[in-house]
Motif scaffolding. Structure first.
Motif, PDB file in Angstrom:
ATOM      1  N   ASP A  38      48.085  -7.515 -36.426  1.00  0.00           N
ATOM      2  CA  ASP A  38      47.004  -8.268 -37.078  1.00  0.00           C
ATOM      3  C   ASP A  38      46.594  -7.577 -38.382  1.00  0.00           C
ATOM      4  O   ASP A  38      46.554  -6.350 -38.472  1.00  0.00           O
ATOM      5  CB  ASP A  38      45.784  -8.428 -36.175  1.00  0.00           C
ATOM      6  N   GLN A  46      38.948 -14.893 -35.537  1.00  0.00           N
ATOM      7  CA  GLN A  46      37.710 -15.524 -36.031  1.00  0.00           C
ATOM      8  C   GLN A  46      36.499 -15.143 -35.184  1.00  0.00           C
ATOM      9  O   GLN A  46      35.388 -15.008 -35.707  1.00  0.00           O
ATOM     10  CB  GLN A  46      37.849 -17.049 -35.999  1.00  0.00           C
ATOM     11  N   TYR A  51      32.194 -14.916 -36.314  1.00  0.00           N
ATOM     12  CA  TYR A  51      30.962 -15.223 -35.561  1.00  0.00           C
ATOM     13  C   TYR A  51      30.782 -14.297 -34.352  1.00  0.00           C
ATOM     14  O   TYR A  51      30.648 -14.750 -33.227  1.00  0.00           O
ATOM     15  CB  TYR A  51      30.912 -16.709 -35.164  1.00  0.00           C
ATOM     16  N   ASP A  58      31.765 -23.438 -24.661  1.00  0.00           N
ATOM     17  CA  ASP A  58      32.751 -24.360 -24.085  1.00  0.00           C
ATOM     18  C   ASP A  58      34.048 -23.693 -23.654  1.00  0.00           C
ATOM     19  O   ASP A  58      35.107 -24.307 -23.676  1.00  0.00           O
ATOM     20  CB  ASP A  58      33.025 -25.516 -25.064  1.00  0.00           C
ATOM     21  N   VAL A  99      52.264  -9.228 -40.995  1.00  0.00           N
ATOM     22  CA  VAL A  99      53.690  -9.503 -40.849  1.00  0.00           C
ATOM     23  C   VAL A  99      54.119 -10.199 -42.141  1.00  0.00           C
ATOM     24  O   VAL A  99      53.611 -11.268 -42.473  1.00  0.00           O
ATOM     25  CB  VAL A  99      53.976 -10.391 -39.623  1.00  0.00           C
ATOM     26  N   ASP A 309      45.129 -22.156 -33.781  1.00  0.00           N
ATOM     27  CA  ASP A 309      44.736 -22.919 -34.978  1.00  0.00           C
ATOM     28  C   ASP A 309      45.850 -23.117 -36.000  1.00  0.00           C
ATOM     29  O   ASP A 309      45.760 -24.008 -36.840  1.00  0.00           O
ATOM     30  CB  ASP A 309      43.566 -22.205 -35.683  1.00  0.00           C
ATOM     31  N   LEU A 320      39.384 -23.207 -28.758  1.00  0.00           N
ATOM     32  CA  LEU A 320      39.901 -22.069 -27.996  1.00  0.00           C
ATOM     33  C   LEU A 320      40.667 -22.555 -26.768  1.00  0.00           C
ATOM     34  O   LEU A 320      41.783 -22.108 -26.498  1.00  0.00           O
ATOM     35  CB  LEU A 320      38.730 -21.183 -27.561  1.00  0.00           C
TER      36      LEU A 320
END
Ligand SMILES: Cc1cc2nc3c(=O)[nH]c(=O)nc-3n(C[C@H](O)[C@H](O)[C@H](O)COP(=O)(O)OP(=O)(O)OC[C@H]3O[C@@H](n4cnc5c(N)ncnc54)[C@H](O)[C@@H]3O)c2cc1C
Length: 362
Positions: A38, A46, A51, A58, A99, A309, A320
């Motif tokens: 990453d 995200q 956030y 949910d 990457v 995403d 998610l």
């Protein structure tokens, strides 16, 4: 781990966001090893970068948890397959690097390189890259990228902040900057800067009323100072950026320049996702998303899957829950492709001795 080592793995997961982390878990259940890369300094995508303190309502079976809590739970769940080394570092999670290239080797495997020189040879690739690699927005000033005392991220909880006991200037007027200031003030005394300044172009912040009130209280208590102005120049120690930033030149609302001396600068102007090299990997893209089949989540390049995403297919929803479903089916599809002669029985974690053993709960 040396940056030049070639690591061979069953699966390379591009992105340690929530879906990438769950991908590792699903691959592990099927007995497949995974390495994860990453661009950010900590896992969570995200959820952590955009956030961390906001509630999510949910996720099935989790009535409420914050973005950071969800990332921690996913990490804990994947921990049997994401081991830590003696020094606490993850053995197979490579942070702070992107990457950069992906190339089929011709024998059914893929060679991947990061922008830090790490190489991988993988039998399957799972692109869980969200909207692209998150890159911090920064100030465009000559030399700034070379200054060792200019930062964009808060340090991990177990690392000593470089600015402890010194003068730290936080730059920004949105949630990233204001939350950083409040989080810094809540740190243990030995981790806090001796002096804290918030630099913004005006005395108004793009945050909700609660954050605004919390900041105003700290400003009135004097625990943080406010510097107003537009940074348009930098001065370096001995005029060499490599020696460190000494002060910022600010243009005030009165049209006058003044200088803000500092020991460290933390730029918190938000993150912008960069699709970057991914668009050159030969995958069919539709409006910057990787086109996949909705049963296998495989891209136009067999052996390369795209989940979360970053992908698109009829009916796609960027949630998610959908990403977790995609990661599950993609893992099963890859396992079946790599082990065509093996029985593909569906096993339950509750009852399968094999899965329990893989989870270390046998
Ligand atoms: C404010 C906000 C609130 C949300 N609330 C909800 C909610 O309540 N419920 C819900 O279901 N969803 C919610 N979402 C959406 C949810 O966060 C996303 O669907 C989810 O994060 C997607 O996960 P992901 O792993 O696919 O991608 P991301 O979380 O974007 O993670 C992708 C990771 O890949 C890395 N990466 C990309 N390219 C590379 C590369 N080349 N090399 C290395 N690393 C790379 C990125 O740095 C990033 O860390 C919300 C989103 C936002 C912005």
């Amino acid at each position: 781990m040396s940056a030049s080592t070639l690591i061979e793995t069953d699966a390379l997961v591009v992105g340690a966001g929530p879906v990438g982390l769950f991908q590792v878990f699903q691959l592990g259940l099927l007995g497949m090893s995974a390495q994860v890369v990453d661009a950010l300094p900590e896992p969570g995508g995200q959820c952590v970068a955009l956030y961390p303190d906001k509630p999510i309502y949910d996720v099935p079976g989790v009535p409420a948890c914050s973005g950071r809590e969800l990332a921690q739970r996913l990490l804990e769940q994947a921990s049997p397959f994401l081991p830590r080394q003696a020094d606490g570092q993850w053995a197979s999670l490579h942070l702070n690097q992107r990457v950069a290239s992906l190339r089929p080797t011709g024998d059914g495997r893929f060679e991947l390189h990061t922008d830090h020189g790490q190489q991988f040879l993988a039998r399957a690739v799972f692109v869980a890259a969200g909207a692209g690699a998150f890159v911090p927005r920064t100030l465009k000033m000559p030399g700034l990228a070379l200054a060792p005392n200019v930062h964009h991220h808060l340090p991990a909880a177990d690392a000593t902040p470089a600015w402890a006991g010194q003068h730290l200037v936080v730059h920004g007027g949105g949630e990233e900057a204001v939350s950083a200031v409040l989080n810094l003030l809540a740190e243990a005394p030995e981790r806090r800067p001796a002096r804290l300044t918030l630099l913004h172009r005006r005395d108004a912040f793009q945050v909700d009323a609660e954050l605004d009130a919390a900041l105003r209280e700290q400003l009135s208590l004097g625990s943080v100072q406010l510097a107003l102005g537009l940074p348009d120049g930098a001065e370096y120690q001995q005029e060499r950026p490599e020696e460190g930033l000494r002060s910022l030149r600010l243009l005030g609302a009165d049209g006058q320049h003044h200088h803000l001396p500092l020991d460290h600068l933390l730029i918190r102007l938000g993150l912008s996702p960069k699709l970057g090299p991914l668009s050159e990997w030969g995958l069919t893209l539709e409006r910057k998303q990787v086109a996949v089949s909705p049963d296998r989540f495989e891209s136009s390049l067999p052996g390369v899957y795209a989940v979360g995403d970053i992908n698109t297919y009829p009916g796609k929803k960027r949630l998610l829950l959908c990403g977790f479903h995609e990661a599950t089916l993609a893992a099963h599809a890859a396992h079946a492709a790599l082990h065509p002669d093996a029985p593909q029985h569906l096993l339950y974690t509750t009852t399968s001795p094999l899965l329990k053993a893989r989870l270390g709960r046998g």
